[in-house]
Design a protein around this motif. Structure first.
Motif: not given
Ligand SMILES: [Mg+2]
Length: 121
Positions: A20-30, A32-35, A68-71
């Protein structure tokens, strides 16, 4: 990566969450990009992921932000599904994602209370 790995306590086996690490890294980065987009947009900042995504896909910034929020939500849901077989990993991943979002909502840096007229307690 720096934020994601410490989210899991040592008693949670690595094999229960490593996929799950790749998904969590994406989530963490994105997340921040969204918010962080609002604080950047109100000062005319153009060097951000949402603006680049809008330019690359020839779509409006609001459509890029929505996509981006949906992804990002999909990344979070995939991560939660991956760790769902281990209660400790699930609890840690859920606390991490929720905490990371609340951090952004509560921090004055992102000026999100200008958009959402409520108090984070
Ligand atoms: Mg940003």
């Amino acid at each position: 990566m720096v934020y994601v790995l410490p989210a899991f306590p040592p008693e949670v086996p690595l094999k229960s969450y490593i996929q799950a690490i790749p998904e969590l890294i994406n989530c963490c980065n994105y997340v921040n990009d969204v918010l962080s987009f609002y604080k950047e947009e109100i000062v005319g900042e153009q060097a951000n992921f949402v603006t680049n995504m809008a330019n690359c896909h020839r779509i409006s910034k609001i459509d890029a932000l929505r996509r981006l929020a949906e992804d990002t939500a999909a990344d979070a849901l995939r991560a939660m599904k991956i760790v769902s077989g281990h209660p400790g990993a699930y609890k840690a991943a859920q606390a991490f994602v929720q905490g990371y979002i609340v951090f952004h909502l509560a921090s004055p840096r992102y000026k999100l209370t200008e958009l959402f007229k409520y108090q984070i307690e």
